[in-house]
Design an enzyme around this catalytic site. Structure first.
Site, PDB file in Angstrom:
ATOM      1  N   ASN A  11       0.840  -1.203   0.000  1.00  0.00           N
ATOM      2  CA  ASN A  11       0.000   0.000   0.000  1.00  0.00           C
ATOM      3  C   ASN A  11       0.867   1.242   0.000  1.00  0.00           C
ATOM      4  O   ASN A  11       1.997   1.219   0.514  1.00  0.00           O
ATOM      5  CB  ASN A  11      -0.878   0.064   1.262  1.00  0.00           C
ATOM      6  CG  ASN A  11      -1.914  -1.028   1.334  1.00  0.00           C
ATOM      7  OD1 ASN A  11      -2.511  -1.398   0.344  1.00  0.00           O
ATOM      8  ND2 ASN A  11      -2.130  -1.551   2.531  1.00  0.00           N
ATOM      9  N   MET A  12       0.343   2.316  -0.540  1.00  0.00           N
ATOM     10  CA  MET A  12       0.969   3.603  -0.304  1.00  0.00           C
ATOM     11  C   MET A  12       0.281   4.211   0.912  1.00  0.00           C
ATOM     12  O   MET A  12      -0.944   4.371   0.936  1.00  0.00           O
ATOM     13  CB  MET A  12       0.824   4.530  -1.508  1.00  0.00           C
ATOM     14  CG  MET A  12       1.589   5.838  -1.339  1.00  0.00           C
ATOM     15  SD  MET A  12       3.370   5.623  -1.125  1.00  0.00           S
ATOM     16  CE  MET A  12       3.879   5.198  -2.782  1.00  0.00           C
ATOM     17  N   GLU A 138      -4.373  -8.657   4.678  1.00  0.00           N
ATOM     18  CA  GLU A 138      -4.747  -7.567   3.778  1.00  0.00           C
ATOM     19  C   GLU A 138      -4.890  -8.040   2.333  1.00  0.00           C
ATOM     20  O   GLU A 138      -5.190  -7.245   1.458  1.00  0.00           O
ATOM     21  CB  GLU A 138      -3.743  -6.417   3.875  1.00  0.00           C
ATOM     22  CG  GLU A 138      -3.858  -5.658   5.191  1.00  0.00           C
ATOM     23  CD  GLU A 138      -2.949  -4.447   5.290  1.00  0.00           C
ATOM     24  OE1 GLU A 138      -3.186  -3.625   6.178  1.00  0.00           O
ATOM     25  OE2 GLU A 138      -1.995  -4.326   4.487  1.00  0.00           O
ATOM     26  N   GLY A 214       2.540  -4.036  22.929  1.00  0.00           N
ATOM     27  CA  GLY A 214       2.956  -2.643  22.827  1.00  0.00           C
ATOM     28  C   GLY A 214       4.151  -2.358  23.723  1.00  0.00           C
ATOM     29  O   GLY A 214       5.122  -3.116  23.754  1.00  0.00           O
ATOM     30  N   ALA A 216       4.506  -2.815  26.694  1.00  0.00           N
ATOM     31  CA  ALA A 216       4.706  -3.820  27.742  1.00  0.00           C
ATOM     32  C   ALA A 216       5.510  -5.022  27.266  1.00  0.00           C
ATOM     33  O   ALA A 216       5.856  -5.888  28.076  1.00  0.00           O
ATOM     34  CB  ALA A 216       3.357  -4.274  28.291  1.00  0.00           C
ATOM     35  N   THR A 241       3.112   3.225  13.814  1.00  0.00           N
ATOM     36  CA  THR A 241       2.501   2.567  12.655  1.00  0.00           C
ATOM     37  C   THR A 241       3.202   1.271  12.276  1.00  0.00           C
ATOM     38  O   THR A 241       2.570   0.264  11.967  1.00  0.00           O
ATOM     39  CB  THR A 241       2.489   3.521  11.444  1.00  0.00           C
ATOM     40  OG1 THR A 241       1.793   4.718  11.791  1.00  0.00           O
ATOM     41  CG2 THR A 241       1.814   2.878  10.253  1.00  0.00           C
ATOM     42  N   ALA A 242       4.536   1.274  12.281  1.00  0.00           N
ATOM     43  CA  ALA A 242       5.293   0.126  11.776  1.00  0.00           C
ATOM     44  C   ALA A 242       5.753  -0.828  12.866  1.00  0.00           C
ATOM     45  O   ALA A 242       6.456  -1.801  12.561  1.00  0.00           O
ATOM     46  CB  ALA A 242       6.505   0.617  10.991  1.00  0.00           C
ATOM     47  N   ALA A 243       5.378  -0.595  14.107  1.00  0.00           N
ATOM     48  CA  ALA A 243       5.926  -1.388  15.209  1.00  0.00           C
ATOM     49  C   ALA A 243       5.643  -2.871  15.046  1.00  0.00           C
ATOM     50  O   ALA A 243       6.549  -3.714  15.173  1.00  0.00           O
ATOM     51  CB  ALA A 243       5.369  -0.885  16.543  1.00  0.00           C
ATOM     52  N   GLY A 244       4.393  -3.224  14.782  1.00  0.00           N
ATOM     53  CA  GLY A 244       4.031  -4.631  14.688  1.00  0.00           C
ATOM     54  C   GLY A 244       4.707  -5.337  13.535  1.00  0.00           C
ATOM     55  O   GLY A 244       5.203  -6.463  13.668  1.00  0.00           O
ATOM     56  N   ASP A 245       4.741  -4.698  12.368  1.00  0.00           N
ATOM     57  CA  ASP A 245       5.356  -5.328  11.203  1.00  0.00           C
ATOM     58  C   ASP A 245       6.871  -5.426  11.362  1.00  0.00           C
ATOM     59  O   ASP A 245       7.488  -6.407  10.918  1.00  0.00           O
ATOM     60  CB  ASP A 245       5.007  -4.552   9.936  1.00  0.00           C
ATOM     61  CG  ASP A 245       3.526  -4.640   9.603  1.00  0.00           C
ATOM     62  OD1 ASP A 245       2.902  -5.669   9.935  1.00  0.00           O
ATOM     63  OD2 ASP A 245       2.985  -3.684   9.020  1.00  0.00           O
ATOM     64  N   SER A 275      11.984   1.435  15.572  1.00  0.00           N
ATOM     65  CA  SER A 275      11.053   1.926  14.546  1.00  0.00           C
ATOM     66  C   SER A 275      10.090   2.974  15.096  1.00  0.00           C
ATOM     67  O   SER A 275       9.759   3.939  14.390  1.00  0.00           O
ATOM     68  CB  SER A 275      10.274   0.771  13.921  1.00  0.00           C
ATOM     69  OG  SER A 275       9.235   0.319  14.759  1.00  0.00           O
ATOM     70  N   SER A 284      10.889   3.826   8.686  1.00  0.00           N
ATOM     71  CA  SER A 284      11.315   3.832  10.088  1.00  0.00           C
ATOM     72  C   SER A 284      12.050   2.562  10.494  1.00  0.00           C
ATOM     73  O   SER A 284      12.589   2.480  11.605  1.00  0.00           O
ATOM     74  CB  SER A 284      10.094   4.003  11.002  1.00  0.00           C
ATOM     75  OG  SER A 284       9.327   2.797  11.054  1.00  0.00           O
TER      76      SER A 284
END
Length: 306
Positions: A11-12, A138, A214, A216, A241-245, A275, A284
Site C-alpha cells: 500500500n501507499m 490484507e 505494545g 509492555a 505505525t510500523a511497530a508490529g510489522d 522503529s 522507520s
C-alpha cells in the site's frame, strides 16, 4: 542467511500528523503530510530484509504512479519483486492519522491487493524455496489460506499476523505454525481481554502464539510449555505505525537463525523500539547493525515465566 517469502499487501501510506485524532464530524489541522510506501506485507518484507534475511515478495501493485514507487522501494530494500504482479487499476492505499502521542488510526483501501485471489505455479515454487512464509490478512482470505496450505505441504514454516482482525477459517489455522496477534487482535479472535488467557485459547488452533503488548513487550505461549513474557525497551514513541510489522519481520529472522525464543523476542522488540522512534512505516525500520547495537545495550534478557 535465512530465506523468507512474504505473501501480502503493498500500500501507499497517506499519513497525516496531527496533535490529536479528530472525533466523528470534527475537523482538525495537521502539522505535516507524507506519502510513505507501506502495506503489512511490504512492511514485513522490508523489516526482514533490513534485519538480514533474503526476502522475496508475492502480491500486487497497481498500474499507477504509486505502484511504480512501491515496487522501486522494495527493490531498493533488497526485496526480490520478480513475482510481484502489476494489476490494472489503482494500488492499495492506507489513510493514516498519527497523533502527537505516536498513536494511529488507519483506513485501508485494498486496490490491487484485492486482485490476488490465488497462487500461480511460480508462487508455489518460490514458497518452496523459503525457510519461512509470512502472511497477513490484507489480501483475500482465499489466497492467504492457499499460501499457508502450500507452505505446510512443502515443509515451510508459516507465520501469520491476523490483521486486520477477522474470523479465521479452520483450514488457515490448521496450516499456521506461529500466530502473532497484538493484544487487541487476540481479544477479537477469542473474546478474552486478558492476553495470557487469549494466548492459551489460541493454542487450541495453532501450536505457537506470540501476543504483542505494545510498550509492555510480548508474550510467548506454546503447547506443553510455560508461557514466557519478555519486556520491551522503554522509549519515547513518535509513530507506532510500523511497530508490529517490524517486530514480525525481525522475529522471523531471529527464529530462522535459530535464536532461543526469549532472545528472538528481545531482538525483535529492540527492532520495534527503534522503529517507533521514527516517523513512517518502511522508512522507520532499522537495519541489522542498528538492531544488534540496540539489542546489545539491553543487558540481561528480562524473560519471565507467567
Amino acid at each position: 542467511m535465512t530465506s523468507i517469502v512474504v505473501l501480502g499487501s503493498t500500500n501507499m501510506d497517506l499519513v497525516a500528523y496531527v496533535p490529536r485524532a479528530p472525533a466523528r464530524g470534527e475537523t482538525v489541522t495537521g502539522r505535516a503530510f507524507r506519502t510513505v510506501p507501506g502495506g503489512k506485507g511490504a512492511n514485513q518484507a522490508v523489516a526482514a530484509a533490513r534485519a538480514g534475511a533474503e526476502v522475496a515478495m508475492i502480491g500486487a501493485v497497481g498500474a499507477d504512479d504509486f505502484g511504480a514507487r512501491l515496487r522501486t522501494n522494495l527493490e531498493h530494500c533488497s526485496v526480490d519483486t520478480d513475482l510481484l504482479r502489476t494489476a490494472e487499476g489503482p494500488s492499495g492505499t492506507a489513510h493514516i492519522v498519527v497523533d502527537d502521542e505516536g498513536g494511529n488510526a488507519i483506513v485501508v483501501v485494498p486496490g490491487a491487493n484485492a486482485t490476488v485471489t490465488s497462487l500461480s505455479h511460480g508462487d508455489e515454487a518460490l514458497i518452496g524455496t523459503a525457510d519461512t512464509l509470512l502472511l497477513q490478512l490484507e489480501l483475500p482470505l482465499s489466497v492467504v489460506t492457499e499460501g499457508a496450505a502450500t507452505a505446510r505441504r512443502l515443509g515451510v514454516r508459516t507465520v501469520l499476523t491476523p490483521a486486520p482482525a477477522q474470523r479465521l477459517p479452520p483450514e488457515l489455522l490448521a496450516a499456521t505454525d506461529l500466530l502473532v496477534p497484538n493484544e487487541h487482535e487476540a481479544a477479537a479472535l477469542t473474546g478474552l481481554t486478558d492476553p495470557r488467557a487469549a494466548a492459551q485459547a489460541l493454542l487450541r488452533d495453532v501450536p505457537e502464539v506470540v501476543v504483542t503488548l505494545g510498550a509492555a513487550g510480548s508474550l510467548y505461549a506454546a503447547r506443553g510449555v510455560e508461557p514466557v513474557a519478555v519486556a520491551a525497551p522503554r522509549v519515547r514513541a513518535v509513530d507506532t505505525t510500523a511497530a508490529g510489522d517490524t517486530f514480525v519481520g525481525a522475529l522471523a529472522v531471529a527464529l530462522g537463525e535459530g535464536r532461543p525464543v526469549p532472545e528472538a523476542l528481545a531482538w525483535a522488540q529492540a527492532a520495534a523500539a527503534l522503529s517507533v522512534q521514527r516517523e513512517g512505516a518502511s522508512t522507520s525500520m532499522p537495519y541489522r547493525t542498528e538492531i544488534e547495537a540496540a539489542f546489545g545495550s539491553l543487558g540481561d534478557l528480562e524473560a519471565d515465566s507467567v
